[in-house]
Scaffold this active site. Structure first.
Site, PDB file in Angstrom:
ATOM      1  CG  ASP A   1      -1.777   1.116   1.375  1.00  0.00           C
ATOM      2  OD1 ASP A   1      -2.196   1.700   0.640  1.00  0.00           O
ATOM      3  OD2 ASP A   1      -1.482   1.881   2.753  1.00  0.00           O
TER       4      ASP A   1
ATOM      5  CG  ASP B   1      -1.633   7.817   1.101  1.00  0.00           C
ATOM      6  OD1 ASP B   1      -0.652   8.835   1.223  1.00  0.00           O
ATOM      7  OD2 ASP B   1      -2.070   7.474   0.298  1.00  0.00           O
TER       8      ASP B   1
END
Length: 217
Positions: free
Chosen positions: A8, A10
């Protein structure tokens, strides 16, 4: 056998959440809406902007919602140029590259943000693919973004390892059947374990991560 590592963006590669929170707070205040960190963590972190804006402004047109979302991200990019990756990220990515593993970014962030952040972090060429949930059509917490990249790479869920920090991201990767390591930047470790994390670490320097990767040396 491990064939791919999926990250991922953020909160997982770079801790952008404090900055996203500040920008959301600043922009929502103009509409008389106050949020605190707890609310952000529980109701906003890891979700798609249009979903968040619709929660606050149900009467707005889709056009107005997207316009606000775009302004919010433009503002974020204005202030995000100083961000640094989480400790050990470069080592983890290099480890994967040296072993010929496929590597992808799988994010709910808009493409402009993802590309900008990869540039800031000097990771523009680190990934084989950058998967943007909105382009797949169904965002996390649905497993669709992860199922999409498994198909693209031609691998099974058992051949992948994912890194996630938010509840929506954890739910997405775990529902896709992928062994997932939780990064405790935005949530408590206990919450990530409850959501199905195989291991929870605060960053990539944790020796337990390298123990997990060891059999794949």
């Amino acid at each position: 056998m491990l064939a791919a590592i999926l990250y991922d963006l953020d909160g997982t590669i770079v801790n952008t959440d404090p900055l996203h929170y500040q920008v959301w707070r600043e922009m929502l205040q103009k509409y008389g809406i106050e949020i605190d960190e707890e609310f952000y963590k529980n109701h906003m972190s890891g979700r798609l902007n249009p979903q968040i804006v619709r929660d606050f402004m149900p009467e707005w047109s889709t056009e107005a919602i997207y316009e606000f979302s775009d302004r919010k991200e433009a503002r974020f990019r204005e202030v995000a140029g100083h961000l640094k990756p989480l400790p050990g990220v470069y080592d983890a990515i290099t480890w994967g590259t040296e072993r010929g593993l496929k590597q992808a970014l799988v994010t709910n962030a808009p493409r402009a943000n993802a590309e900008y952040m990869l540039e800031v972090l000097q990771l523009s060429t680190a990934f084989d693919r950058v998967v943007i949930s909105a382009e797949v059509g169904i965002p996390k917490p649905d497993p669709a973004p992860y199922e999409y990249i498994l198909k693209e790479f031609g691998i099974t869920p058992g051949e992948a390892l994912a890194f996630e920090d938010s509840p929506s991201g954890m739910r997405s990767a775990v529902a896709a059947g992928i062994k997932t390591v939780g990064i405790a930047t935005t949530q408590e470790p206990g919450e990530l374990y409850e959501l199905g994390a195989a291991l929870v670490i605060s960053d990539y320097t944790d020796s337990r991560l390298w123990k997990l990767l060891e059999p794949h040396h």
